[in-house]
Write a protein that holds these residues in place. Structure first.
Motif, PDB file in Angstrom:
ATOM      1  N   GLY A   4       3.156  16.212  12.174  1.00 46.21           N
ATOM      2  CA  GLY A   4       3.474  16.287  13.386  1.00 46.21           C
ATOM      3  C   GLY A   4       2.534  16.339  13.891  1.00 46.21           C
ATOM      4  N   ASP A   5       1.026  16.320  13.525  1.00 41.58           N
ATOM      5  CA  ASP A   5      -0.346  16.000  14.033  1.00 41.58           C
ATOM      6  C   ASP A   5      -0.228  14.887  14.342  1.00 41.58           C
ATOM      7  OD1 ASP A   5      -0.751  18.673  13.369  1.00 41.58           O
ATOM      8  OD2 ASP A   5      -1.337  18.223  11.542  1.00 41.58           O
ATOM      9  N   ALA A   6      -1.353  13.951  14.921  1.00 45.49           N
ATOM     10  CA  ALA A   6      -1.981  12.812  15.437  1.00 45.49           C
ATOM     11  C   ALA A   6      -3.329  12.510  15.226  1.00 45.49           C
ATOM     12  CB  ALA A   6      -1.993  13.387  17.581  1.00 45.49           C
ATOM     13  N   MET A   7      -2.651  10.854  14.377  1.00 46.28           N
ATOM     14  CA  MET A   7      -3.889  10.459  13.976  1.00 46.28           C
ATOM     15  C   MET A   7      -5.216   9.424  14.994  1.00 46.28           C
ATOM     16  SD  MET A   7      -5.135   9.525  11.338  1.00 46.28           S
ATOM     17  CE  MET A   7      -7.063   7.996  10.412  1.00 46.28           C
ATOM     18  N   LEU A   8      -6.373   9.378  15.430  1.00 48.00           N
ATOM     19  CA  LEU A   8      -6.720   8.969  15.817  1.00 48.00           C
ATOM     20  C   LEU A   8      -7.874   7.593  14.235  1.00 48.00           C
ATOM     21  CD1 LEU A   8      -8.287  10.060  19.289  1.00 48.00           C
ATOM     22  CD2 LEU A   8      -6.861   8.304  18.360  1.00 48.00           C
ATOM     23  N   ALA A   9      -7.932   6.415  14.620  1.00 46.14           N
ATOM     24  CA  ALA A   9      -9.024   5.660  13.362  1.00 46.14           C
ATOM     25  C   ALA A   9     -10.505   6.554  14.353  1.00 46.14           C
ATOM     26  CB  ALA A   9      -8.697   4.876  12.806  1.00 46.14           C
ATOM     27  N   PRO A  10     -11.764   7.020  13.117  1.00 42.23           N
ATOM     28  CA  PRO A  10     -12.923   7.562  13.845  1.00 42.23           C
ATOM     29  C   PRO A  10     -13.290   6.049  14.400  1.00 42.23           C
ATOM     30  CG  PRO A  10     -12.410   7.659  11.644  1.00 42.23           C
ATOM     31  CD  PRO A  10     -11.204   6.791  11.931  1.00 42.23           C
ATOM     32  N   GLN A  11     -13.240   4.401  13.904  1.00 48.20           N
ATOM     33  CA  GLN A  11     -13.563   3.653  15.034  1.00 48.20           C
ATOM     34  C   GLN A  11     -13.241   3.478  16.572  1.00 48.20           C
ATOM     35  OE1 GLN A  11     -11.645   3.565  12.022  1.00 48.20           O
ATOM     36  NE2 GLN A  11     -12.495   1.811  10.044  1.00 48.20           N
ATOM     37  N   VAL A  12     -11.788   3.037  16.884  1.00 45.42           N
ATOM     38  CA  VAL A  12     -11.003   4.002  18.090  1.00 45.42           C
ATOM     39  C   VAL A  12     -11.505   4.813  18.867  1.00 45.42           C
ATOM     40  CG1 VAL A  12      -9.054   3.574  19.306  1.00 45.42           C
ATOM     41  CG2 VAL A  12      -9.252   1.883  17.241  1.00 45.42           C
ATOM     42  N   GLU A  46      -6.917   5.904   3.838  1.00 48.69           N
ATOM     43  CA  GLU A  46      -7.195   5.823   5.904  1.00 48.69           C
ATOM     44  C   GLU A  46      -5.366   5.395   6.757  1.00 48.69           C
ATOM     45  OE1 GLU A  46     -10.000   5.614  10.313  1.00 48.69           O
ATOM     46  OE2 GLU A  46      -9.981   4.140   7.861  1.00 48.69           O
ATOM     47  N   LEU A  47      -5.019   4.583   5.491  1.00 54.23           N
ATOM     48  CA  LEU A  47      -3.619   4.362   6.575  1.00 54.23           C
ATOM     49  C   LEU A  47      -2.313   5.411   5.072  1.00 54.23           C
ATOM     50  CD1 LEU A  47      -1.151   2.329   7.850  1.00 54.23           C
ATOM     51  CD2 LEU A  47      -1.616   1.340   5.159  1.00 54.23           C
ATOM     52  N   ILE A  48      -3.108   5.517   4.365  1.00 51.93           N
ATOM     53  CA  ILE A  48      -2.180   6.653   4.149  1.00 51.93           C
ATOM     54  C   ILE A  48      -2.423   7.873   4.333  1.00 51.93           C
ATOM     55  CG2 ILE A  48      -1.653   8.013   2.049  1.00 51.93           C
ATOM     56  CD1 ILE A  48      -1.826   5.341   0.347  1.00 51.93           C
ATOM     57  N   HIS A  49      -3.646   8.242   4.546  1.00 53.12           N
ATOM     58  CA  HIS A  49      -3.816   9.098   5.732  1.00 53.12           C
ATOM     59  C   HIS A  49      -2.975  10.374   6.831  1.00 53.12           C
ATOM     60  CE1 HIS A  49      -5.848  13.029   6.918  1.00 53.12           C
ATOM     61  NE2 HIS A  49      -6.613  12.598   7.445  1.00 53.12           N
ATOM     62  N   GLY A  50      -2.848   8.798   7.670  1.00 52.06           N
ATOM     63  CA  GLY A  50      -3.066   8.275   9.167  1.00 52.06           C
ATOM     64  C   GLY A  50      -1.610   9.227   9.210  1.00 52.06           C
ATOM     65  N   VAL A  51      -0.062   7.727   7.669  1.00 51.31           N
ATOM     66  CA  VAL A  51       0.982   8.172   8.449  1.00 51.31           C
ATOM     67  C   VAL A  51       1.793   9.433   7.546  1.00 51.31           C
ATOM     68  CG1 VAL A  51       2.381   7.498   6.466  1.00 51.31           C
ATOM     69  CG2 VAL A  51       1.373   5.822   6.837  1.00 51.31           C
ATOM     70  N   ARG A  52       1.105  10.426   6.560  1.00 50.69           N
ATOM     71  CA  ARG A  52       1.229  11.829   6.528  1.00 50.69           C
ATOM     72  C   ARG A  52       1.001  12.904   7.533  1.00 50.69           C
ATOM     73  NH1 ARG A  52      -1.644  10.561   0.625  1.00 50.69           N
ATOM     74  NH2 ARG A  52       0.463  10.247  -0.799  1.00 50.69           N
ATOM     75  N   VAL A  53      -0.396  12.588   7.813  1.00 49.73           N
ATOM     76  CA  VAL A  53      -1.226  13.294   8.907  1.00 49.73           C
ATOM     77  C   VAL A  53      -0.070  12.848  10.822  1.00 49.73           C
ATOM     78  CG1 VAL A  53      -2.909  13.377  11.163  1.00 49.73           C
ATOM     79  CG2 VAL A  53      -3.291  13.157   9.103  1.00 49.73           C
ATOM     80  N   VAL A  54       0.350  12.201  10.323  1.00 50.80           N
ATOM     81  CA  VAL A  54       1.357  11.735  11.737  1.00 50.80           C
ATOM     82  C   VAL A  54       2.612  12.616  11.405  1.00 50.80           C
ATOM     83  CG1 VAL A  54       2.758  10.205  13.286  1.00 50.80           C
ATOM     84  CG2 VAL A  54       0.340  10.030  12.834  1.00 50.80           C
ATOM     85  N   ILE A 109       0.697  -1.293   0.221  1.00 46.78           N
ATOM     86  CA  ILE A 109       0.044   0.383  -0.326  1.00 46.78           C
ATOM     87  C   ILE A 109       1.211   1.424   0.412  1.00 46.78           C
ATOM     88  CG2 ILE A 109      -1.644   1.555   1.575  1.00 46.78           C
ATOM     89  CD1 ILE A 109      -2.915  -1.010   2.740  1.00 46.78           C
ATOM     90  N   LEU A 110       2.264   1.609   0.496  1.00 49.69           N
ATOM     91  CA  LEU A 110       2.545   2.404   0.794  1.00 49.69           C
ATOM     92  C   LEU A 110       3.322   2.724   0.261  1.00 49.69           C
ATOM     93  CD1 LEU A 110       3.501   2.402   5.114  1.00 49.69           C
ATOM     94  CD2 LEU A 110       1.616   3.745   3.935  1.00 49.69           C
ATOM     95  N   ASP A 111       4.025   1.251  -0.805  1.00 47.38           N
ATOM     96  CA  ASP A 111       5.083   1.921  -1.363  1.00 47.38           C
ATOM     97  C   ASP A 111       4.301   2.560  -3.021  1.00 47.38           C
ATOM     98  OD1 ASP A 111       7.801   0.817  -0.394  1.00 47.38           O
ATOM     99  OD2 ASP A 111       7.455  -0.693  -1.492  1.00 47.38           O
ATOM    100  N   GLY A 112       2.970   2.344  -3.346  1.00 48.68           N
ATOM    101  CA  GLY A 112       2.885   2.853  -4.415  1.00 48.68           C
ATOM    102  C   GLY A 112       2.518   4.537  -3.740  1.00 48.68           C
ATOM    103  N   GLU A 113       3.315   5.403  -2.853  1.00 45.93           N
ATOM    104  CA  GLU A 113       2.740   7.066  -3.213  1.00 45.93           C
ATOM    105  C   GLU A 113       4.029   7.262  -3.068  1.00 45.93           C
ATOM    106  OE1 GLU A 113      -0.152   8.435  -2.360  1.00 45.93           O
ATOM    107  OE2 GLU A 113      -0.470   5.961  -2.601  1.00 45.93           O
ATOM    108  N   ASP A 114       4.291   8.117  -3.924  1.00 40.41           N
ATOM    109  CA  ASP A 114       5.747   8.569  -4.404  1.00 40.41           C
ATOM    110  C   ASP A 114       6.360   9.841  -3.301  1.00 40.41           C
ATOM    111  OD1 ASP A 114       4.946   8.561  -6.484  1.00 40.41           O
ATOM    112  OD2 ASP A 114       4.701  10.355  -7.133  1.00 40.41           O
ATOM    113  N   ASP A 115       5.627  10.062  -2.169  1.00 42.18           N
ATOM    114  CA  ASP A 115       6.137  11.082  -0.953  1.00 42.18           C
ATOM    115  C   ASP A 115       6.508   9.620   0.352  1.00 42.18           C
ATOM    116  OD1 ASP A 115       3.228  10.328  -0.592  1.00 42.18           O
ATOM    117  OD2 ASP A 115       3.049  11.863   0.625  1.00 42.18           O
TER     118      ASP A 115
END
Length: 210
Positions: free
Chosen positions: A123-131, A112-120, A20-26
């Motif tokens: 310097g921000d924090a990430m909580l899955a909505p289900q959690v 959601e996984l890709i977004h979470g990695v970028r957010v963290v 999943i992550l290797d497909g992202e340029d950043d």
């Protein structure tokens, strides 16, 4: 480029995350580890920006590894996102106490996984909505209400805090309040300092339990 270390005792899970992550340029997956001890060594060696950390592993588990990594000055700057499941609320609570920057479910949508990695990583924090709801419920039983604690905030800072608690990003808050993202970032930083909380995750929990 966001450097990511994958930590999970199941190779199949690591392979899936990497695909999943290797497909992202950043995003660059710089290493993998199958247990906490190897995760600590890899974090020291590779200095990743983000560590995706499973909690239940043989030997040194994810909580112990999280504690060791965040306490090691050689890993300064590395953020940890805990991979969890619905039946591991106690692990989530403890990881939050130790300083984890985010939580994602193992069956999260790839976006959601890709977004979470970028957010963290920024310097921000990430909580899955289900959690989030379950975590807040857990904190509600542990944290004594202290509404006067918010008296130190200005009216605008309370507005910003409420929007952070609602899950809004800095850009979304900026658009709603008609200010710049930099201004929002400054407000958030001041709020964290005034309330004595570590990051946005703790701020969200505090806002919902007081």
């Amino acid at each position: 480029m966001i450097r990511v270390l994958l930590v999970d005792d199941q190779k199949l899970v690591r392979s899936g995350l990497r695909a999943i992550l290797d497909g992202e340029d950043d995003i660059d997956v710089v290493g993998e580890a199958g247990d906490g001890a190897r995760a600590l060594r890899s974090a020291v060696e590779l200095r990743p920006d983000v560590v995706l950390m499973d909690v239940k592993m043989p030997g040194m588990d994810g909580l112990a590894a999280t504690r060791r990594i965040l306490a090691d000055t050689r890993c300064r700057g590395s953020k940890i996102v805990v991979l969890t499941t619905f039946d591991l609320d106690e692990y989530v609570y403890e990881a939050l106490r130790l300083g984890a920057s985010g939580f994602l479910l193992k069956d999260s949508d790839p976006i959601e996984l890709i977004h979470g990695v970028r957010v963290v990583a920024r310097g921000d924090a990430m909580l899955a909505p289900q959690v989030t709801a379950r975590l807040i419920g857990e904190f509600a039983h542990r944290v004594r209400p202290a509404r006067k604690r918010f008296d130190v905030l200005t009216e605008r800072e309370r507005e910003v805090m409420d929007l952070v608690a609602a899950g809004r990003s800095n850009d979304e808050i900026a658009a709603e309040l008609v200010v710049s993202p930099a201004t929002v970032k400054t407000h958030v930083s001041r709020i964290l300092t005034k309330l004595g909380v570590r990051d946005r995750v703790h701020l969200v929990v505090l806002a919902h339990t007081t």
